[in-house]
Scaffold this motif. Structure first.
Motif, PDB file in Angstrom:
ATOM      1  N   LEU A 233      -0.826 -11.417  -0.093  1.00 50.67           N
ATOM      2  CA  LEU A 233       0.210 -11.495  -1.126  1.00 50.67           C
ATOM      3  C   LEU A 233       1.358 -12.414  -0.708  1.00 50.67           C
ATOM      4  O   LEU A 233       2.528 -12.096  -0.888  1.00 50.67           O
ATOM      5  N   LEU A 251       4.230  -8.616   2.466  1.00 51.46           N
ATOM      6  CA  LEU A 251       4.671  -7.236   2.351  1.00 51.46           C
ATOM      7  C   LEU A 251       5.585  -6.796   3.484  1.00 51.46           C
ATOM      8  O   LEU A 251       5.949  -5.644   3.584  1.00 51.46           O
ATOM      9  N   ASP A 258       5.480  -9.761  -3.598  1.00 49.75           N
ATOM     10  CA  ASP A 258       4.050  -9.988  -3.726  1.00 49.75           C
ATOM     11  C   ASP A 258       3.796 -11.291  -4.469  1.00 49.75           C
ATOM     12  O   ASP A 258       4.015 -11.370  -5.677  1.00 49.75           O
TER      13      ASP A 258
ATOM     14  N   SER B 127       6.856  -0.814  -3.595  1.00 52.45           N
ATOM     15  CA  SER B 127       6.488  -1.360  -4.903  1.00 52.45           C
ATOM     16  C   SER B 127       5.516  -0.398  -5.571  1.00 52.45           C
ATOM     17  O   SER B 127       4.904   0.454  -4.917  1.00 52.45           O
ATOM     18  N   ASN B 129       2.662  -0.982  -6.680  1.00 54.93           N
ATOM     19  CA  ASN B 129       1.308  -1.182  -6.159  1.00 54.93           C
ATOM     20  C   ASN B 129       1.075  -0.347  -4.900  1.00 54.93           C
ATOM     21  O   ASN B 129       0.004   0.230  -4.707  1.00 54.93           O
ATOM     22  N   HIS B 130       2.075  -0.316  -4.044  1.00 55.18           N
ATOM     23  CA  HIS B 130       1.912   0.432  -2.800  1.00 55.18           C
ATOM     24  C   HIS B 130       2.007   1.933  -3.041  1.00 55.18           C
ATOM     25  O   HIS B 130       1.294   2.721  -2.419  1.00 55.18           O
ATOM     26  N   ARG B 161      -2.482  -2.828   1.221  1.00 55.85           N
ATOM     27  CA  ARG B 161      -1.430  -2.068   0.546  1.00 55.85           C
ATOM     28  C   ARG B 161      -1.236  -0.708   1.195  1.00 55.85           C
ATOM     29  O   ARG B 161      -0.110  -0.235   1.357  1.00 55.85           O
TER      30      ARG B 161
END
Lengths: 391, 186
Positions: A233, A251, A258, B127, B129-130, B161
């Motif tokens: 990302l 990250l 991202d 986030s 997503n995480h 992630r």
């Protein structure tokens, strides 16, 4: 006791304690009511055998096409430096003029393309297409027929591995340098390959130590390459000599974000679209530093795009809103092509590809833009009033 | 662990338009969907909206599900999409998100309370997503492979992630130095 299992246990305990007991009766009742008023969406029998990945690619394609059209019409030259808009430009898609119209198509069989993953126009006026066979196929836009092709499955120089573990068709991208060289983001081989326009292999940039999986690429006028590492990302700049200059996003770090795709603005700055709802990040191309945000405040889904030399920026998004929009360099909306969920719908209604274009429209200089759709290679007429605002 | 296998026959009947069969599926699933949504989104109304949207989409698009055995994974994917959409819609109001309240039935130790506060703050900084990846793996109990399938992302992305999400939580716990932190390194 190791640290990691203990962390797992503490997080799992916290999640268990934090989770609510159950949904409310009201939620169940309201949901039932909505379902009672919702009809099931049934595909025609013929469509049920079409692979889901093909349908998805088709959806993505529609958005890409609109964006590409705008980019091609841009003329060379103007590089106006624009500051970060504050406050963000307004956004009114309902009044945006539609800039694109399909005028003709070359069928898929004639093009020999499988599933296109990227397309760019070369300085020779030809269309360079990366597809899932995997290969690069050069098409003559006048006929839609292949002029030459190269590449095959493998990891040797000149071969590609564009496979991916999910149900999308492939992972890879193509960019053309100012000198006509062809840059391929060789997805699962985790590298960039560079070719002469005639297909002669030149070199490899980066490798597994640099990338986990590459799916986006842009090349600036000096030959620096910007690579989107899908799994990490993040965005990596490789100098013209192939050395890594900087890494942005990802990250970890003080300000992680991202990265989904990279777009070079006409004034040389970089846009990095991001997963999630953030506006695209504006980066300094020399350092990779985050210098601001770009575009109007609206819901930003994973977006790709390209900029034209006349200052227009094309952005296309494919989930959940299928739209291609044209902006000026400052991020003001000029026009939009909306496949669904908007005022302009029902452009394409055919099996397999549906309401979509893919990839981003390319502009080979013959006055039209090209992308793929249900019917094959599509030729698009572009509204000059939208493409050249103020002219 | 809330992993379940939906009744394949029920899924087939619902796919064929049997509204009653779908109601059985929905009633059996809504609580765990809601828990996942609430953990991921924090806000009650956002979580409810996401669950509602996921179930409506499920009913609407169920005829296109080819393999009834994939129903559970597919339903989670719909939910995660809905959660992501809700998160995007409400992103500007994240700063106003209230800490999710809990009502423990018995007093917690100082260590547990500290953990909860630290984790809650750290989790909300992740986030979406995480967050969803951590919830699917550590709460729902999906393997990383199954979570990747449910999310529609490459396995490497799912691993990434999860790793960075957990790293952020670990860092938060270490930095805040809650009681019990010593045992992490023991």
């Amino acid at each position: 006791m190791s640290a990691r299992p203990d962390l797992d246990r503490r997080v799992e305990r916290w999640l268990e304690e934090t989770a609510p007991d159950r949904a409310s009766e009201r939620l169940l009742a309201v949901t039932r009511g909505r379902i009672d008023s919702t009809r099931q969406r049934r595909l025609p029998a013929a469509l049920r055998v079409v692979p889901r990945s093909t349908l998805r690619i088709a959806l993505v394609a529609a958005l890409a096409l609109v964006i590409g059209v705008a980019a091609l019409l841009a003329g060379p030259g103007s590089t106006t430096r624009v500051s970060v808009p504050t406050p963000p430009p307004s956004y009114t898609p309902a009044t945006a003029p539609n800039p694109l119209r399909i005028v003709s198509a070359t069928d898929w069989a004639t093009t020999t393309i499988a599933v296109p993953l990227g397309m760019e126009a070369g300085p020779d006026g030809l269309l360079y297409v990366l597809d899932t066979k995997p290969s690069v196929t050069v098409l003559d836009p006048a006929t839609g027929r292949p002029v030459r092709t190269w590449g095959a499955q493998g990891s040797d120089p000149g071969r590609f591995d564009l496979s991916r573990p999910d149900d999308n068709a492939g992972m890879g991208a193509l960019a053309i340098g100012r000198d006509g060289r062809v840059y391929i983001a060789d997805g699962a081989n985790r590298r960039i390959q560079v070719f002469e326009p005639d297909g002669r292999f030149l070199e490899v940039l980066g490798g597994p130590v640099d990338f986990e999986r590459v799916h986006g690429i842009a090349v600036d006028g000096d030959g620096a390459v910007y690579v989107v590492d899908h799994d990490q990302l993040r965005l990596v700049r490789l100098d013209p000599d192939g050395r890594r200059a900087w890494t942005a996003g990802g990250l970890v770090g003080a300000a992680p974000f991202d990265v989904f795709s990279v777009i070079l603005l006409p004034d040389g700055r970089l846009l990095a679209t991001r997963n999630g709802a953030d506006r695209p990040a504006l980066l300094d191309p020399s350092t990779g530093e985050l210098v601001g945000e770009w575009g109007p405040e609206r819901v930003w889904t994973p977006a790709e795009g390209r900029s034209l030399t006349n200052g227009i920026v094309l952005i296309y998004e494919y989930e959940p809103l299928e739209r291609v929009e044209l902006f000026d360099t400052a991020g003001t909306l000029l026009g939009g092509f909306y496949h669904a969920n908007g005022p302009h719908t029902d452009r394409l209604k055919t099996p397999v590809w549906g309401d979509v274009f893919w990839p981003a429209p390319a502009f080979p200089g013959d006055g039209f833009a090209y992308t793929f759709g249900a019917a094959g290679l599509l030729r698009l007429e572009v509204d000059p009033a939208v493409m050249r605002p103020g002219s | 662990v809330e992993r379940r296998v939906a009744d394949v026959d029920l899924v087939r009947r619902a796919r064929d338009g049997d509204r009653d069969a779908f109601d059985v599926l929905m009633t059996g699933a809504i609580d765990r969907l809601y828990r996942v949504a609430r953990l991921s989104l924090h806000e009650l109304d956002a979580a409810e909206d996401a669950v509602q949207e996921a179930l409506v989409r499920c009913w609407r698009d169920l005829p296109q599900l080819r393999d009834p055995r994939a129903f559970e994974s597919w339903l989670y994917r719909l939910l995660i999409h809905a959660i992501t959409d809700e998160s995007r819609r409400r992103q500007r109001s994240w700063a106003k998100v209230a800490v999710l309240t809990t009502d423990p039935s018995e007093p917690d130790s100082a260590s547990a309370v500290a953990d909860r506060d630290v984790l809650d703050r750290a989790f909300r900084r992740l986030s979406i997503n995480h967050r969803t990846m951590v919830v699917l793996h550590h709460y729902v109990g999906l393997t990383v492979e199954d979570a990747a399938t449910a999310l529609g992302i490459p396995l490497g992305t799912a691993k990434s992630r999860l790793f960075y999400g957990m790293e952020a939580l670990r860092t938060a716990l270490t930095a805040d130095g809650p009681p019990g932190a010593a045992e992490v390194t023991a």
